[in-house]
Design a protein around this motif. Structure first.
Motif, mmCIF file in Angstrom:
data_model
loop_
_atom_site.group_PDB
_atom_site.id
_atom_site.type_symbol
_atom_site.label_atom_id
_atom_site.label_comp_id
_atom_site.label_asym_id
_atom_site.label_seq_id
_atom_site.Cartn_x
_atom_site.Cartn_y
_atom_site.Cartn_z
ATOM 1 N N SER A 14 0.805 -1.224 0.000
ATOM 2 C CA SER A 14 0.000 0.000 0.000
ATOM 3 C C SER A 14 0.837 1.273 0.000
ATOM 4 N N VAL A 15 2.091 1.179 0.462
ATOM 5 C CA VAL A 15 3.006 2.320 0.461
ATOM 6 C C VAL A 15 4.369 1.826 -0.024
ATOM 7 N N PRO A 16 4.571 1.753 -1.347
ATOM 8 C CA PRO A 16 5.833 1.209 -1.871
ATOM 9 C C PRO A 16 7.037 2.066 -1.504
ATOM 10 N N GLY A 17 8.185 1.410 -1.353
ATOM 11 C CA GLY A 17 9.411 2.119 -1.017
ATOM 12 C C GLY A 17 9.888 3.039 -2.122
ATOM 13 N N LEU A 18 9.595 2.699 -3.360
ATOM 14 C CA LEU A 18 9.931 3.532 -4.518
ATOM 15 C C LEU A 18 8.623 3.761 -5.271
ATOM 16 N N SER A 19 8.088 4.975 -5.166
ATOM 17 C CA SER A 19 6.792 5.235 -5.785
ATOM 18 C C SER A 19 6.926 6.196 -6.954
ATOM 19 N N ILE A 20 5.884 6.253 -7.732
ATOM 20 C CA ILE A 20 5.822 7.105 -8.912
ATOM 21 C C ILE A 20 5.336 8.487 -8.491
ATOM 22 N N THR A 25 0.623 5.100 -4.115
ATOM 23 C CA THR A 25 0.228 3.696 -4.026
ATOM 24 C C THR A 25 0.659 2.875 -5.234
ATOM 25 N N THR A 26 1.511 3.446 -6.079
ATOM 26 C CA THR A 26 2.009 2.751 -7.262
ATOM 27 C C THR A 26 3.529 2.806 -7.262
ATOM 28 N N GLY A 27 4.167 1.628 -7.402
ATOM 29 C CA GLY A 27 5.624 1.601 -7.418
ATOM 30 C C GLY A 27 6.181 0.225 -7.118
ATOM 31 N N GLU A 35 12.878 -10.530 -2.811
ATOM 32 C CA GLU A 35 11.672 -10.388 -3.625
ATOM 33 C C GLU A 35 11.462 -8.919 -3.966
ATOM 34 N N ILE A 36 10.964 -8.667 -5.177
ATOM 35 C CA ILE A 36 10.587 -7.317 -5.603
ATOM 36 C C ILE A 36 9.140 -7.379 -6.072
ATOM 37 N N GLY A 37 8.315 -6.550 -5.469
ATOM 38 C CA GLY A 37 6.909 -6.499 -5.837
ATOM 39 C C GLY A 37 6.609 -5.238 -6.628
ATOM 40 N N ILE A 38 5.622 -5.346 -7.493
ATOM 41 C CA ILE A 38 5.114 -4.196 -8.238
ATOM 42 C C ILE A 38 3.684 -3.980 -7.771
ATOM 43 N N THR A 39 3.399 -2.780 -7.302
ATOM 44 C CA THR A 39 2.060 -2.461 -6.820
ATOM 45 C C THR A 39 1.455 -1.346 -7.665
#
Length: 94
Positions: A14-20, A25-27, A35-39
């Motif tokens: 819900s709060v990515p470490g690297l966001s756009i 909420t996107t990043g 692991e690397i997730g895309i949200t």
């Protein structure tokens, strides 16, 4: 270029470490070690880990999908896998 790394927090879905810029909420985030997730909009849509890539939702492809033999298949074939760790391959539809 130096060997300097750029580090950011692991974040969460819900709060990515690297966001756009413009959306918090996107990043990209790291749900666990290695692991690397895309949200997107606070929903996990992709996960890279040691076994590969898992996609949640629809996968739209423009162009061909190639199997482990570097074949795009042909008419009346589907991409199949035995699920036993062997790579997928195209097979004729019975």
């Amino acid at each position: 270029m130096s060997d300097t790394q750029v580090l950011f927090s692991a974040g969460s879905v819900s709060v990515p470490g690297l966001s756009i810029n413009g959306t918090t909420t996107t990043g990209f985030y790291s749900p666990s070690s290695d692991e690397i997730g895309i949200t997107i909009s606070g929903t996990q849509r992709g996960l890279f880990d040691a076994s590969g890539l898992t996609i949640t939702g629809y996968l739209k492809v423009s162009g061909a999908i190639y199997d482990s033999n570097d074949s795009a298949g042909s008419s009346n074939q589907v991409l199949t896998s035995t699920g036993s760790g062997s790579p997928p391959a195209f097979e004729a539809i019975p």
